[in-house]
Motif scaffolding. Structure first.
Motif, short mmCIF file in Angstrom:
data_model
loop_
_atom_site.label_atom_id
_atom_site.label_comp_id
_atom_site.label_asym_id
_atom_site.label_seq_id
_atom_site.Cartn_x
_atom_site.Cartn_y
_atom_site.Cartn_z
N PRO A 59 0.95 -1.44 0.00
CA PRO A 59 -0.05 -0.03 0.16
C PRO A 59 0.63 1.27 0.20
O PRO A 59 0.17 2.21 -0.04
N LYS A 60 1.57 0.98 0.56
CA LYS A 60 2.44 2.21 0.73
C LYS A 60 4.13 1.97 -0.06
O LYS A 60 4.82 1.36 0.01
N ARG A 61 4.96 3.38 -0.31
CA ARG A 61 6.17 3.20 -1.15
C ARG A 61 6.63 4.66 -0.82
O ARG A 61 6.38 5.43 -0.94
N VAL A 62 8.24 4.66 -0.80
CA VAL A 62 9.24 5.47 -1.09
C VAL A 62 9.38 5.19 -2.57
O VAL A 62 9.88 4.67 -3.04
N ASN A 63 9.81 6.70 -2.97
CA ASN A 63 10.14 6.47 -4.47
C ASN A 63 11.45 7.65 -4.09
O ASN A 63 11.13 8.37 -5.09
N GLU A 64 12.33 6.78 -4.83
CA GLU A 64 13.49 7.95 -5.26
C GLU A 64 13.93 8.31 -6.38
O GLU A 64 12.66 7.33 -7.43
N ASP A 65 14.86 9.41 -6.42
CA ASP A 65 14.63 9.99 -7.50
C ASP A 65 16.36 10.44 -7.78
O ASP A 65 16.85 11.02 -7.46
N ILE A 66 17.36 9.21 -8.49
CA ILE A 66 18.19 9.45 -8.56
C ILE A 66 18.98 10.00 -10.08
O ILE A 66 18.31 9.13 -11.08
N ALA A 67 19.71 10.25 -10.38
CA ALA A 67 20.42 11.21 -11.58
C ALA A 67 22.18 9.92 -11.55
O ALA A 67 22.24 10.71 -10.35
N VAL A 68 22.35 9.37 -12.21
CA VAL A 68 24.16 8.45 -12.57
C VAL A 68 24.86 9.07 -13.23
O VAL A 68 24.12 9.14 -14.27
N VAL A 87 10.80 -4.92 -1.11
CA VAL A 87 10.88 -5.37 -2.42
C VAL A 87 11.04 -3.67 -3.39
O VAL A 87 10.25 -2.09 -2.87
N VAL A 88 11.72 -4.04 -4.01
CA VAL A 88 12.97 -2.65 -4.66
C VAL A 88 11.91 -2.89 -6.21
O VAL A 88 12.56 -3.49 -6.99
N ALA A 89 11.16 -1.79 -6.60
CA ALA A 89 11.18 -1.73 -7.86
C ALA A 89 12.02 -0.76 -8.63
O ALA A 89 12.14 0.65 -8.06
N GLN A 90 12.80 -0.83 -9.63
CA GLN A 90 13.55 0.13 -10.54
C GLN A 90 13.43 0.40 -11.89
O GLN A 90 12.46 -0.41 -12.67
N PHE A 91 12.67 1.67 -12.51
CA PHE A 91 12.49 2.47 -13.61
C PHE A 91 12.57 3.96 -12.97
O PHE A 91 13.35 4.35 -12.56
N GLY A 92 12.17 4.25 -15.26
CA GLY A 92 12.93 5.13 -15.08
C GLY A 92 13.61 6.39 -16.84
O GLY A 92 13.27 4.59 -16.60
N GLY A 100 20.20 8.62 -17.25
CA GLY A 100 20.71 8.01 -16.06
C GLY A 100 19.75 8.24 -14.90
O GLY A 100 19.92 8.18 -13.41
N ASN A 101 18.86 8.67 -14.76
CA ASN A 101 18.05 8.98 -13.75
C ASN A 101 16.86 8.26 -13.66
O ASN A 101 15.79 7.50 -14.68
N LEU A 102 16.79 7.40 -12.31
CA LEU A 102 16.06 5.90 -11.91
C LEU A 102 15.71 6.76 -10.92
O LEU A 102 15.62 7.42 -10.78
N HIS A 103 14.20 6.03 -11.20
CA HIS A 103 13.23 6.18 -9.80
C HIS A 103 13.11 4.74 -9.33
O HIS A 103 12.11 3.82 -9.31
N HIS A 116 28.70 6.74 -6.85
CA HIS A 116 29.56 6.53 -8.27
C HIS A 116 29.14 7.96 -9.32
O HIS A 116 28.54 8.19 -10.45
N GLY A 117 29.55 9.72 -8.33
CA GLY A 117 29.22 10.25 -9.43
C GLY A 117 27.75 11.36 -9.64
O GLY A 117 27.39 11.29 -10.27
N GLY A 118 27.13 10.76 -8.80
CA GLY A 118 25.78 10.89 -9.26
C GLY A 118 24.96 12.00 -8.48
O GLY A 118 25.61 12.79 -7.41
#
Lengths: 446, 446
Positions: free
Chosen positions: B323-332, B354-359, B364-367, B396-398
């Protein structure tokens, strides 16, 4: 000041220029002359720039950043007792073809970035007319444009990271995330920090180019044709114009068969598909013909080069009419171009001074040049006319500087161009980042 | 506070929301919840914004600017006793098709600009995934990107003029000349001024588009394919990726026949010539195949739409897992992508979350999304993992924020991401433009 001279010698050796003969050339940019600086220093590393800032702070001296000195607003002209920081020797350039970026120090000439990127099929779009001599540091300081900026944007649009030394001597290397201090430094003419490097974006080279020249009986019709073609969807890479005074001057100089007494429009389209590139040029061609122009299309690269040579020769050609000139640099909305060009021509006649107009007409960026001979024409009249021209721009919703900055020359106009509250905000920004007034004092702000 | 409530009622009538029920929804953005604000005000004009700033100053209250509330860093989440300024009703939009610009107020939704520009053959490129709901004001506050930003750049690259109300209640309307205060305001998350309008650039719509989907057995190979294709000269308009967790979630949700357990790459090329558009897509296709992918090319717009639907459905699909999530927003840097994606996946496993990655993999912008159920998983662990993910990016220099800003959520990280001298400069900028700490206090700076 003996202490300062000794310290400079100790830190920079022969790269601290201290004799009047050595320093003379650093009194100028391409338009104004200032007093002799206390010294000229040519640093080679960021650490040397830091050391110089600390030395200047200690002795209460000011620092004037200088690129190639091709600016037209006096931004690099020193004041009495200043140290000029000439970035000529900081010219390292590293390409990252995979990431499509380049890390460049301020002394790298603009053209060199594109030249070194070319083997990888890449180029660096912001291309001031002076790009063979102008340097990235100066381009950043003035947020320079160039012929390609109608399609591709200006220097600041290509900066991913900026490294600078602040007025305390600290180095910062920052991306464009909040707060965008790099964005504030770009275009600040060396008044907020000393730029020591930048990571810029490169673009893939377009595969094809096509060029035409259209000769109009009158400048207003030319401006109208530009407005209409753009409204119809043309996105030329370059859109340059020369008024009849400029055309005659170039023809006197080169004798290349240009149509005397006409206004000339030069257009280049580019892209990855020859058909689309030609189509786009045809759109401009038809619009130009509808408005009474004779159109000549370049058959190949060589013919195109010859046409562009006309545009590049305007400056030397004008130098043959009068020994001196004031090169204005205004930008107005495209729809106002016909009126603005006519008003400036009329002003020139009223003042009895030769005014030539040319520039990046796609962006509405004009360079009205007032030509004069100090033995024949009073310089105060020239400056009066320059100020009248600036007022024409402001009256038509334009701005004081298309690409060469405010510098020394247009400082007095900031009060007419920007409201008092905003000026106050500008002053506060300056006082915040340079509380000791170390960095290029007397520039930009009135 | 009775005086404040009466004054707000007098100034804004029913557009001053004061009851807990009315105010409740303004406690959230798309990720965090804050305390109930003192009031929510929906101004309709810049003059009302000015009046509100003066009222806040008089009473020593803080103002939190809010767009559509779709942000992912808590930037629009109020603190105790703040007034939320919701710009929903300031939504005037004026197009200038000839000048290829639009003047938009902050409440205009991003998609609406492109929709109204379409009849003129124009569009507004910066397109956050949430563009149907997100508003220009929020996009400016965060300097938002979107799928198209690999080819076309971010919000700030399209701003020609910016109008804002400062912390004294004064209005400024400025172009991008020195000093570029608009550039400083863009991305400052409402902490330096309240944006009340912007003139943005529009571009001609490309005539053709082509789309493919490539299924990779493993995310590292996908990242490698992206790096190689770009190095070979491909400039896709969109380059999006979904990791196997995301693919399975979307397949569970939509049952559209996606290859479970695979990493998906979605690519769109665009341009004015069909042949070039197809050629560029073929370049990506061949590279993907070399790295073991199965490739499906969309035959028409409808098939392309179906493929993009997979990408747009990631968020609702993940909502079905927890039901909940924390959406990270990094760029590398792109070259670090394979390592970064693998490290983040390993961290998720180590934490048992559970970690899902997309973006937007082109930039290099990942969520990375951490999914959790507060009844089953401890929230502190989730935040610990989020911080670990941010550290992976920095290592990683991001950078900490690809497009959603620092806000409340990443504030603590600024000390790891930015050196102390630069932070000090940031603080000085903030203190200069907002000396009373009126504007969105407690955001961005640690």
């Amino acid at each position: 000041m003996v202490g300062v001279r000794a310290e400079l010698k100790a830190l920079f050796g022969p790269r601290a220029l201290l004799s009047p003969a050595e320093k003379g050339v650093y009194r100028y940019d391409a338009i104004l002359v200032g007093p002799e600086p206390l010294a000229v220093v040519l640093p080679e590393t960021r650490e040397e720039v830091q050391a110089l800032v600390r030395l200047a702070r200690k002795h209460g001296l000011s620092l004037v950043a200088r690129g190639a000195g091709s600016g037209l607003s006096g931004g690099a002209v020193p004041e009495e007792g200043a140290i000029v920081v000439a970035f000529t020797r900081m010219a390292r350039l590293e390409l990252d073809p995979v990431g499509r970026t380049a890390w460049a120090e301020p002394g790298v000439t603009t053209a060199r970035i594109s030249e070194e990127a070319r083997p990888y099929g890449l180029f660096y779009p912001p291309d001031p007319a002076s790009w063979r001599t102008s340097s990235l540091g100066g381009n950043l300081g003035e947020n320079a444009g160039g012929p390609l900026c109608f399609k591709y944007g200006v220097t600041g649009d290509y900066v991913l990271e900026l490294e600078f030394v602040d007025s305390w001597g600290e180095v910062h290397r920052l991306g464009r995330q909040a707060y965008d201090l790099p964005g504030l430094l770009i275009g600040s003419e060396g008044t907020l920090g000393l730029i020591t490097g930048a990571r810029v974006r490169l673009l893939p080279l377009p595969r094809y180019r096509a060029t035409l020249m259209a000769a109009f009986p009158e400048v207003g019709a030319l401006a109208e044709a530009v407005s209409r073609a753009i409204a119809l969807g043309a996105v030329p890479a370059r859109l340059e114009f020369l008024d009849p005074v400029s055309v005659n001057a170039v023809e006197d100089y080169l004798g290349m068969g240009l149509p005397r007494g006409h206004a000339l429009l030069l257009v280049e389209t580019d892209g990855d598909d020859l058909e689309v590139v030609e189509e786009e040029l045809s759109l401009v061609e038809e619009t130009a013909k509808e408005l009474g122009a004779r159109v000549q299309r370049a058959k190949d690269e060589r013919e195109a080069e010859a046409l562009w040579r006309a545009r590049r020769s305007v400056s030397p050609a004008l130098g043959r009419i009068r020994p001196k000139r004031v090169n204005e640099d205004i930008a107005v909305p495209r729809s106002e171009l016909p009126k603005v060009v006519r008003e400036i021509a009329a002003l020139g006649e009223a003042y009895g001074l030769v005014v030539a107009q040319f520039g990046h007409i796609g962006d509405g960026n004009l360079h009205p040049n007032i030509l004069f001979d100090p033995r024949r024409e009073r310089e105060e009249r020239v400056w009066e006319l320059a100020h009248e021209i600036a007022r024409v721009a402001l009256r038509h919703g334009g701005v004081l500087s298309g690409e060469h900055g405010i510098g020394l020359m247009k400082r007095a106009f900031m009060e007419e161009a920007v409201d008092e509250g905003t000026l106050e905000a500008f002053r506060t920004v300056k006082a915040t980042l340079d509380p000791h007034g170390l960095l290029n004092p007397g520039k930009v702000l009135p």
